[in-house]
Design a protein around this motif. Sequence first.
Motif, PDB file in Angstrom:
ATOM      1  N   LYS A 158     -11.036  -1.429  -4.000  1.00  9.65           N
ATOM      2  CA  LYS A 158     -11.864  -1.662  -2.789  1.00  9.65           C
ATOM      3  C   LYS A 158     -11.745  -0.417  -1.923  1.00  9.65           C
ATOM      4  CE  LYS A 158      -8.069  -4.125  -0.487  1.00  9.65           C
ATOM      5  NZ  LYS A 158      -7.685  -5.278   0.315  1.00  9.65           N
ATOM      6  N   LYS A 176      -1.922  -0.843   8.848  1.00 10.87           N
ATOM      7  CA  LYS A 176      -1.303  -2.124   8.489  1.00 10.87           C
ATOM      8  C   LYS A 176      -2.153  -2.794   7.430  1.00 10.87           C
ATOM      9  CE  LYS A 176       0.550  -6.098  11.139  1.00 10.87           C
ATOM     10  NZ  LYS A 176       1.028  -6.750   9.995  1.00 10.87           N
ATOM     11  N   GLY A 177      -1.507  -3.270   6.405  1.00  8.82           N
ATOM     12  CA  GLY A 177      -2.212  -4.007   5.364  1.00  8.82           C
ATOM     13  C   GLY A 177      -1.704  -5.427   5.314  1.00  8.82           C
ATOM     14  N   SER A 178      -2.139  -6.178   4.323  1.00 10.58           N
ATOM     15  CA  SER A 178      -1.713  -7.578   4.249  1.00 10.58           C
ATOM     16  C   SER A 178      -0.254  -7.719   3.811  1.00 10.58           C
ATOM     17  CB  SER A 178      -2.634  -8.350   3.314  1.00 10.58           C
ATOM     18  OG  SER A 178      -2.793  -7.671   2.111  1.00 10.58           O
ATOM     19  N   HIS A 179       0.313  -6.641   3.239  1.00 11.86           N
ATOM     20  CA  HIS A 179       1.696  -6.754   2.774  1.00 11.86           C
ATOM     21  C   HIS A 179       2.687  -5.967   3.614  1.00 11.86           C
ATOM     22  CE1 HIS A 179       0.158  -8.842  -0.618  1.00 11.86           C
ATOM     23  NE2 HIS A 179      -0.575  -7.820  -0.995  1.00 11.86           N
ATOM     24  N   MET A 229      -1.891  10.739   2.698  1.00 12.01           N
ATOM     25  CA  MET A 229      -3.342  10.989   2.664  1.00 12.01           C
ATOM     26  C   MET A 229      -3.828  11.149   4.101  1.00 12.01           C
ATOM     27  SD  MET A 229      -4.170  10.799  -0.577  1.00 12.01           S
ATOM     28  CE  MET A 229      -2.604  11.330  -1.247  1.00 12.01           C
ATOM     29  N   ASP A 257     -12.648   3.423   6.168  1.00 15.75           N
ATOM     30  CA  ASP A 257     -12.801   3.978   7.519  1.00 15.75           C
ATOM     31  C   ASP A 257     -14.001   4.925   7.591  1.00 15.75           C
ATOM     32  OD1 ASP A 257     -10.480   2.637   8.176  1.00 15.75           O
ATOM     33  OD2 ASP A 257      -9.191   4.372   7.823  1.00 15.75           O
ATOM     34  N   ASN A 295      -6.174 -11.798   5.125  1.00  7.57           N
ATOM     35  CA  ASN A 295      -6.184 -11.100   6.397  1.00  7.57           C
ATOM     36  C   ASN A 295      -7.638 -10.979   6.833  1.00  7.57           C
ATOM     37  OD1 ASN A 295      -7.293  -9.187   4.827  1.00  7.57           O
ATOM     38  ND2 ASN A 295      -5.671  -7.675   5.053  1.00  7.57           N
ATOM     39  N   LEU A 349       0.630   4.537  10.642  1.00  8.74           N
ATOM     40  CA  LEU A 349      -0.633   4.944  10.008  1.00  8.74           C
ATOM     41  C   LEU A 349      -1.602   3.781   9.834  1.00  8.74           C
ATOM     42  CD1 LEU A 349       0.656   7.333   7.181  1.00  8.74           C
ATOM     43  CD2 LEU A 349      -0.635   7.978   9.222  1.00  8.74           C
ATOM     44  N   SER A 396     -10.792   0.126   1.093  1.00  5.11           N
ATOM     45  CA  SER A 396      -9.594   0.374   1.904  1.00  5.11           C
ATOM     46  C   SER A 396      -8.421   0.824   1.033  1.00  5.11           C
ATOM     47  CB  SER A 396      -9.219  -0.858   2.730  1.00  5.11           C
ATOM     48  OG  SER A 396      -8.829  -1.907   1.882  1.00  5.11           O
ATOM     49  N   ASN A 397      -8.551   0.678  -0.270  1.00  8.63           N
ATOM     50  CA  ASN A 397      -7.507   1.189  -1.170  1.00  8.63           C
ATOM     51  C   ASN A 397      -7.861   2.551  -1.742  1.00  8.63           C
ATOM     52  OD1 ASN A 397      -5.750  -0.892  -0.803  1.00  8.63           O
ATOM     53  ND2 ASN A 397      -6.451  -2.098  -2.564  1.00  8.63           N
ATOM     54  N   LEU A 424      -8.027   6.261  -0.660  1.00  4.85           N
ATOM     55  CA  LEU A 424      -7.596   7.115   0.445  1.00  4.85           C
ATOM     56  C   LEU A 424      -8.064   8.546   0.201  1.00  4.85           C
ATOM     57  CD1 LEU A 424      -4.021   5.621   0.923  1.00  4.85           C
ATOM     58  CD2 LEU A 424      -6.079   5.131   2.239  1.00  4.85           C
ATOM     59  N   ASN A 464      -9.256   2.190  12.928  1.00  2.00           N
ATOM     60  CA  ASN A 464      -9.164   3.509  12.308  1.00  2.00           C
ATOM     61  C   ASN A 464     -10.543   4.106  12.059  1.00  2.00           C
ATOM     62  OD1 ASN A 464      -6.401   3.356  12.158  1.00  2.00           O
ATOM     63  ND2 ASN A 464      -6.472   2.256  10.203  1.00  2.00           N
ATOM     64  N   GLU A 506       2.487   9.604  -1.651  1.00  2.00           N
ATOM     65  CA  GLU A 506       1.827  10.810  -1.155  1.00  2.00           C
ATOM     66  C   GLU A 506       1.047  10.489   0.122  1.00  2.00           C
ATOM     67  OE1 GLU A 506       1.029  13.321  -5.233  1.00  2.00           O
ATOM     68  OE2 GLU A 506      -0.322  11.694  -4.761  1.00  2.00           O
TER      69      GLU A 506
HETATM   70  N1  LIG Z   1      -0.585   7.112   1.459  1.00  2.00           N
HETATM   71  C1  LIG Z   1      -1.119   6.918   2.667  1.00  2.00           C
HETATM   72  N2  LIG Z   1      -1.354   7.967   3.489  1.00  2.00           N
HETATM   73  C2  LIG Z   1      -1.912   7.771   4.709  1.00  2.00           C
HETATM   74  N3  LIG Z   1      -2.272   6.574   5.193  1.00  2.00           N
HETATM   75  C3  LIG Z   1      -2.071   5.491   4.432  1.00  2.00           C
HETATM   76  C4  LIG Z   1      -1.475   5.599   3.126  1.00  2.00           C
HETATM   77  N4  LIG Z   1      -1.406   4.370   2.583  1.00  2.00           N
HETATM   78  C5  LIG Z   1      -1.934   3.539   3.490  1.00  2.00           C
HETATM   79  N5  LIG Z   1      -2.328   4.191   4.604  1.00  2.00           N
HETATM   80  C6  LIG Z   1      -2.941   3.616   5.809  1.00  2.00           C
HETATM   81  O1  LIG Z   1      -2.351   2.364   6.054  1.00  2.00           O
HETATM   82  C7  LIG Z   1      -3.338   1.344   6.018  1.00  2.00           C
HETATM   83  C8  LIG Z   1      -2.728   0.103   5.378  1.00  2.00           C
HETATM   84  O2  LIG Z   1      -2.545   0.350   4.001  1.00  2.00           O
HETATM   85  P1  LIG Z   1      -2.143  -0.786   2.968  1.00  2.00           P
HETATM   86  O3  LIG Z   1      -2.249  -0.204   1.615  1.00  2.00           O
HETATM   87  O4  LIG Z   1      -0.852  -1.381   3.362  1.00  2.00           O
HETATM   88  O5  LIG Z   1      -3.181  -1.912   3.229  1.00  2.00           O
HETATM   89  P2  LIG Z   1      -4.747  -2.040   2.921  1.00  2.00           P
HETATM   90  O6  LIG Z   1      -5.022  -1.497   1.557  1.00  2.00           O
HETATM   91  O7  LIG Z   1      -5.514  -1.436   4.063  1.00  2.00           O
HETATM   92  O8  LIG Z   1      -4.963  -3.598   2.954  1.00  2.00           O
HETATM   93  P3  LIG Z   1      -4.419  -4.671   1.878  1.00  2.00           P
HETATM   94  O9  LIG Z   1      -2.940  -4.680   1.984  1.00  2.00           O
HETATM   95  O10 LIG Z   1      -5.043  -5.924   2.354  1.00  2.00           O
HETATM   96  O11 LIG Z   1      -4.901  -4.249   0.545  1.00  2.00           O
HETATM   97  C9  LIG Z   1      -4.504   1.912   5.246  1.00  2.00           C
HETATM   98  O12 LIG Z   1      -5.721   1.352   5.618  1.00  2.00           O
HETATM   99  C10 LIG Z   1      -4.428   3.390   5.604  1.00  2.00           C
HETATM  100  O13 LIG Z   1      -5.096   3.603   6.840  1.00  2.00           O
END
Ligand SMILES: Nc1ncnc2c1ncn2[C@@H]1O[C@H](COP(=O)(O)OP(=O)(O)OP(=O)(O)O)[C@@H](O)[C@H]1O
Length: 528
Positions: free
Chosen positions: A208, A71-74, A151, A158, A7, A69, A210-211, A213, A168, A149
């Motif tokens: 990383k 979007k991630g790669s999955h 967050m 962010d 992504n 909230l 972005s993981n 929170l 974000n 949970e």
């Molecule tokens: N438990 C949570 N509470 C609040 N917001 C969340 C939570 N988990 C994810 N998010 C939000 O959703 C976004 C996408 O999360 P997700 O874990 O799917 O992907 P990512 O870690 O950002 O990317 P990748 O999938 O490439 O690792 C996050 O960046 C965050 O802003």
Amino acid sequence: MGYLSCNAESAIATCDPYNWDRKILRRKKTDKITTTTSAAGANKPTKIREFNYDELVTATGSFSADAFLGKGSHGTVYRASLDDGRLIAAVKKTIQNKYNNSSTTTTAANCTAPADNEIEILSRIHHPRLVNLIGFCSDSNHRKLLVVEYMPNGSLYDLLHSGGDNNNAAPSSRLPGWSRRVRFALQVAKAVQALHSSNPPVIHRDIKSSNVLIDDKWSARLGDFGLALRGHVEDVRVKCTPPAGTLGYLDPGYLAPGDLSTKSDVFSFGILLLEIVSGRNAIDVNYSPPSIVDWAVPLIKRGDFTAICDDRVGCPSDPAVVRNLAVLAARCVRSTAHKRPEMGEVVEGLKCVYKRVQRLLIWNPLRRRVQRVPGPEELEVVAVDESEEAVNVNVNVNVSGGKKTVRMGSRRNSKVSSVSNAEDGGDSIGLVGERVIRSKSIGSFSEIKVKPAGVAVKMPVVRLNKSRSMGVLRSPRLVHCSKKGFVFEFGGEAGVKEKRKETVSGGLLIGLDKKSEEEMQEKPLVSI
Ligand SMILES: Nc1ncnc2c1ncn2[C@@H]1O[C@H](COP(=O)(O)OP(=O)(O)OP(=O)(O)O)[C@@H](O)[C@H]1O
């Protein structure tokens, strides 16, 4: 053999063929709650709920834009209001892809969908520094939804990269200061340490920013276990899982399944630490070289620590803070895996840095307001309020012929109080300005009896209204013990008087009563 997905953040993911126990997902609908034994969480039972799909549809307003909230790669993540609003959770809905067919595993490729893997791993571990699993659900297409949970404060990515092109992105006012950065690093390190020390160990493989929170108490939690592997490195399921991770954070020595060890997580953590210190992305073409390792490590080797500091916040006044962080990060990103430290060592190193940075939180406001007080190296933080950016503490500044009471506290809350100036008839104490930034007060100080100038000045016993959140300065040279409590004093008794005479006019006096002292001793120096 696995898959590659990229992504905007250049994530590479691959499947996890072995780390899989179907029992949890095969459970009958009647078996609504599972109790597992926590691996990382000191055998604390973890209840995993199986939700009804309609329940989640209602809880997220039919996965509405309002509940979105991120979007991630999955997949996409939504905020869910469950149990009549008593439980706010995050629902991760995976994208329909090759994993989401009738079988949850792609046996030919020995692949497990990341969501299934996350359920499998998180149902076995529970830790306060992780984004823990609450439950899961399957939709009519056998697509898994994770309920984790919530967050509320977004991701570390962010916070660090505010103002960037991330939607974000936090406003720059949320840019974390050094105390918070070190605290986040320490909390993530503790999360990784807990994973590595569980039995069998869990290797996250996707550490990383972005993981990471941020929860409602502004503590960092490690999430996203889609790529995590649970097992010993010699286990066949670990040995046969193809490499995975995110470009920029991925251990360069992890080229084949057999290369995997907990030290791969240590490498990724080192990248995260460099990102926390510098505020730059792991890979950033605006820098030369674009790789954070290639950019930072030569500067660290040259001892140019200022160059890697995030210039949006500036370097901390104690150079040892950045130096220690940088050296620790450089050790984590060594190319030879076995030369990298264990996470336990990283945690201990960060604890020391955290103590240093807390000293600055006490010292710097004082330095701005009081002349000629001892330097930060003479102060020792005994306990700190971790929930705030700054330590909350009241300080009496004792002067010849008068006294000043200064309340200091969190800069973040930006509440302003004035400096009280009772019976001020003496020398100037060098207060800079008349307003002191603070958050909540933790205690009040008893009266100070001021002796004539040049005579020993003793600290009064301080009675704290709250024992929970406090910061206390301690200097071995200045401490004075009494049955009522311990007392710090500047100026000192006869023998010390001459040597420390100059500090009499700018004395800083803090103490605790007996009860508070006992409570303090029960608490760890730094507990995160
Ligand atoms: N438990 C949570 N509470 C609040 N917001 C969340 C939570 N988990 C994810 N998010 C939000 O959703 C976004 C996408 O999360 P997700 O874990 O799917 O992907 P990512 O870690 O950002 O990317 P990748 O999938 O490439 O690792 C996050 O960046 C965050 O802003």
